[in-house]
Design a protein around this motif. Structure first.
Motif, short mmCIF file in Angstrom:
data_model
loop_
_atom_site.label_atom_id
_atom_site.label_comp_id
_atom_site.label_asym_id
_atom_site.label_seq_id
_atom_site.Cartn_x
_atom_site.Cartn_y
_atom_site.Cartn_z
N GLY A 158 27.33 -8.18 6.63
CA GLY A 158 26.37 -8.30 7.73
C GLY A 158 25.55 -7.06 7.96
N SER A 159 25.78 -6.02 7.15
CA SER A 159 25.01 -4.79 7.37
C SER A 159 23.65 -4.88 6.68
CB SER A 159 25.79 -3.58 6.86
OG SER A 159 25.99 -3.68 5.48
N PHE A 160 22.76 -4.02 7.12
CA PHE A 160 21.40 -4.01 6.61
C PHE A 160 21.29 -2.96 5.52
CE2 PHE A 160 17.03 -2.35 6.72
CZ PHE A 160 16.32 -3.52 6.55
N SER A 161 20.71 -3.36 4.39
CA SER A 161 20.52 -2.40 3.31
C SER A 161 19.03 -2.18 3.10
CB SER A 161 21.17 -2.95 2.02
OG SER A 161 20.44 -2.48 0.89
N LEU A 162 18.62 -0.93 3.28
CA LEU A 162 17.20 -0.62 3.10
C LEU A 162 16.77 -0.89 1.66
CD1 LEU A 162 14.55 0.45 4.22
CD2 LEU A 162 15.35 2.77 3.76
N ASP A 163 17.64 -0.58 0.70
CA ASP A 163 17.29 -0.83 -0.70
C ASP A 163 16.98 -2.30 -0.94
OD1 ASP A 163 17.54 1.77 -1.36
OD2 ASP A 163 19.60 1.62 -2.09
N ARG A 164 17.82 -3.15 -0.38
CA ARG A 164 17.60 -4.60 -0.55
C ARG A 164 16.28 -5.02 0.10
NH1 ARG A 164 21.44 -9.04 -1.55
NH2 ARG A 164 23.36 -8.45 -0.53
N ALA A 165 16.00 -4.39 1.25
CA ALA A 165 14.75 -4.72 1.94
C ALA A 165 13.56 -4.32 1.07
CB ALA A 165 14.68 -3.99 3.29
N LEU A 166 13.64 -3.11 0.50
CA LEU A 166 12.53 -2.62 -0.32
C LEU A 166 12.37 -3.46 -1.58
CD1 LEU A 166 12.99 1.25 0.10
CD2 LEU A 166 11.55 -0.32 1.42
N ASP A 167 13.51 -3.92 -2.13
CA ASP A 167 13.47 -4.76 -3.34
C ASP A 167 12.84 -6.12 -3.07
OD1 ASP A 167 14.56 -2.79 -4.81
OD2 ASP A 167 16.62 -3.60 -4.82
N THR A 168 12.91 -6.57 -1.82
CA THR A 168 12.37 -7.90 -1.49
C THR A 168 10.84 -7.88 -1.49
OG1 THR A 168 14.33 -8.19 -0.11
CG2 THR A 168 12.59 -9.81 0.16
N ILE A 169 10.28 -6.69 -1.28
CA ILE A 169 8.82 -6.55 -1.26
C ILE A 169 8.33 -6.39 -2.70
CG2 ILE A 169 6.92 -5.09 -0.45
CD1 ILE A 169 8.85 -4.22 1.87
N THR A 170 7.42 -7.27 -3.11
CA THR A 170 6.95 -7.25 -4.50
C THR A 170 5.42 -7.16 -4.54
OG1 THR A 170 6.49 -9.60 -4.82
CG2 THR A 170 8.80 -8.92 -5.02
N GLU A 171 4.90 -7.16 -5.74
CA GLU A 171 3.45 -7.12 -5.92
C GLU A 171 2.78 -8.36 -5.31
OE1 GLU A 171 1.63 -4.66 -7.22
OE2 GLU A 171 3.44 -3.45 -7.47
N ARG A 172 3.57 -9.43 -5.13
CA ARG A 172 2.98 -10.65 -4.57
C ARG A 172 3.09 -10.72 -3.04
NH1 ARG A 172 6.15 -15.00 -7.72
NH2 ARG A 172 5.30 -16.36 -6.12
N THR A 173 3.73 -9.72 -2.46
CA THR A 173 3.88 -9.71 -1.00
C THR A 173 2.53 -9.41 -0.35
OG1 THR A 173 6.15 -8.93 -1.23
CG2 THR A 173 5.12 -8.67 0.94
N ARG A 174 2.15 -10.24 0.61
CA ARG A 174 0.90 -9.99 1.35
C ARG A 174 1.16 -9.47 2.74
NH1 ARG A 174 -0.39 -9.63 -2.69
NH2 ARG A 174 -1.42 -11.06 -4.15
N ILE A 175 2.29 -9.88 3.32
CA ILE A 175 2.63 -9.37 4.65
C ILE A 175 4.15 -9.31 4.80
CG2 ILE A 175 2.53 -11.65 5.82
CD1 ILE A 175 1.17 -9.94 8.22
#
Ligand code: 7TS
Length: 414
Positions: A158-175
């Motif tokens: 249940g903890s938040f991982s900044l790395d995972r958050a950053l990995d979710t953002i890709t070249e196709r992310t618009r917002i």
């Protein structure tokens, strides 16, 4: 209690409390212990007075009539905008749009910016712990445009991982649309790195500040977020008003959301041209008294100091967490540190609604339910949780009283 007492004296919670008439109530003959502040905060006398004074001596419609009252009402309304502008550190007043609240602000951005900019295959990044109002508007625009939702996962504990958050953002992310503070986990999201990564890939960032605005200092220019949204009623102001902050260039580029009076420059049946910012996004008669009340509420926060409030609430949350940790079968959701104003928990074998019903009879207002974060409840495989949430006027005595009442309630129910 000694350590509490010294903090208490310096902070002056008694004089803060005295400003909130509703806190004098005694439901079922018990002193009211209001710990549902994440849902909405109570209102200080100065906010009530500002709104009464507005209706008693100033009220008229804004930006229209050229008469005494209309000019005064317009001045009061625009003064409130200036207060908001300073409070959040916006670069200019044209970046501050008055809306009906957080939900309205997000719908505005999703429909206007999203409708104009999202295409099939584009990604909208949200987190697992978003409030429904930061999910559904994006789903609606995704359905219309073919964009996809991409969700920042939590770790299995249940903890938040900044790395995972950053990995979710890709070249196709618009917002990236994410809570600044989670209304269930209390987690203060490390938004700086997320904003940086989003900008690296050319995506915008919307911060849902509903749970941050009353508890953390917010400086939108320092944050460098593209949008920041919040509700007046969660920061000691009235219901029915909220704010959409947007960077000027981004707001300029967006088409209008709702059409109507005030948002236009010139209307013919063939063609309409639109007003300047922020009025382009304020169709119809705005919530004028509410804006005045919100302005006064933000001045109230400034009169105490947001850092002082943050520190005070930090002590209350630490105390609450420590007391809850001592109770067998209680599991706290969210991080041990980096937490603002909210503690959610589940009690083994006991339904949150039963807890809320029993504590209500002791005069204690707490929240039980899914907190409009059903995907997060699904992640934890629970239907609901209980939640204490504090504000500037809560005391260590209230926390102690509430947790003791919870303990007794659990003994009774188990
Ligand atoms: N976003 C977050 C993070 C929230 O906590 C809430 C309200 C909203 C958006 C919606 O705000 P509104 O003013 O537009 O309704 N959260 C809660 C809550 O936690 N309990 O009741 C309302």
């Amino acid at each position: 209690m000694n350590s509490h007492s010294s903090v208490q004296t310096a902070y002056g919670v008694t004089s803060v409390r005295q400003q909130f008439p509703i806190l004098q109530q005694t439901p079922y003959g018990k002193p009211l212990v209001y710990l549902d502040n994440a849902a909405t905060t109570q209102k200080p006398q100065c906010v009530l007075d500002a709104m009464t004074e507005y209706y008693t001596t100033i009220h008229s419609n804004v930006h229209r009539g050229i008469h005494y009252l209309s000019e005064r009402a317009t001045a009061a309304f625009e003064h409130a905008r200036d207060i908001v502008c300073r409070f959040i550190g916006a670069a200019g007043r044209e970046e501050v749009v008055f809306t009906r609240g957080t939900t309205d602000s997000i719908n505005l951005v999703a429909a206007s910016w999203g409708g104009a900019n999202l295409r099939a295959g584009d990604q909208i990044v949200l987190s697992t712990f978003e409030h429904h109002s930061n999910i559904v508007p994006w789903q609606l625009v995704a359905q219309r445009t073919g964009a996809e939702l991409r969700i920042i996962p939590l770790e299995s504990d249940g903890s938040f991982s900044l790395d995972r958050a950053l990995d979710t953002i890709t070249e196709r992310t618009r917002i990236v649309a994410i809570a600044h503070v989670s209304n269930v986990l209390g987690l203060i999201v490390p938004v700086d790195a997320i904003i940086e990564r989003a900008h690296e890939v050319g995506a915008l960032v919307l911060l849902d500040g509903a749970q941050a605005i009353a508890h953390c200092g917010v400086d939108v220019q320092k944050l460098d977020c593209d949008f920041y949204v919040f509700s007046g009623h969660k920061v000691y102001g009235p219901t029915g008003i909220g704010v959409l902050y947007g960077k000027r260039a981004v707001l300029e580029s967006m088409p209008p959301y709702q059409g109507g009076g005030d948002m236009i420059r010139r209307v013919t049946f063939e063609r309409t041209t639109y007003n300047d910012l922020p009025y382009k996004f304020e169709a119809g008669t705005p919530p004028i008294a509410e804006a005045v009340g919100l302005g006064r509420a933000l001045e109230f926060v400034q009169s105490i100091g947001i850092e002082q409030i943050e520190q005070w609430e930090g002590h209350l949350i630490e105390q609450c967490t420590q007391l809850l940790e001592r109770i067998e079968g209680v599991r706290i959701l969210g991080p041990r540190t980096d937490r603002a104003a909210v503690v959610s928990f589940v009690c083994e074998g006991v339904h949150p609604h039963d807890i809320a019903t029993i504590l209500d009879r002791e005069g204690i207002a707490l929240r039980a339910g899914h907190h409009c974060a059903q995907p997060l409840m699904d992640f934890f495989s629970i239907a609901a949780s209980s939640r204490f949430s504090v504000a500037a006027y809560n005391t260590p005595e209230e926390i102690e009283y509430a947790v003791r009442a919870l303990e007794q309630c659990l003994t009774l129910l188990r």
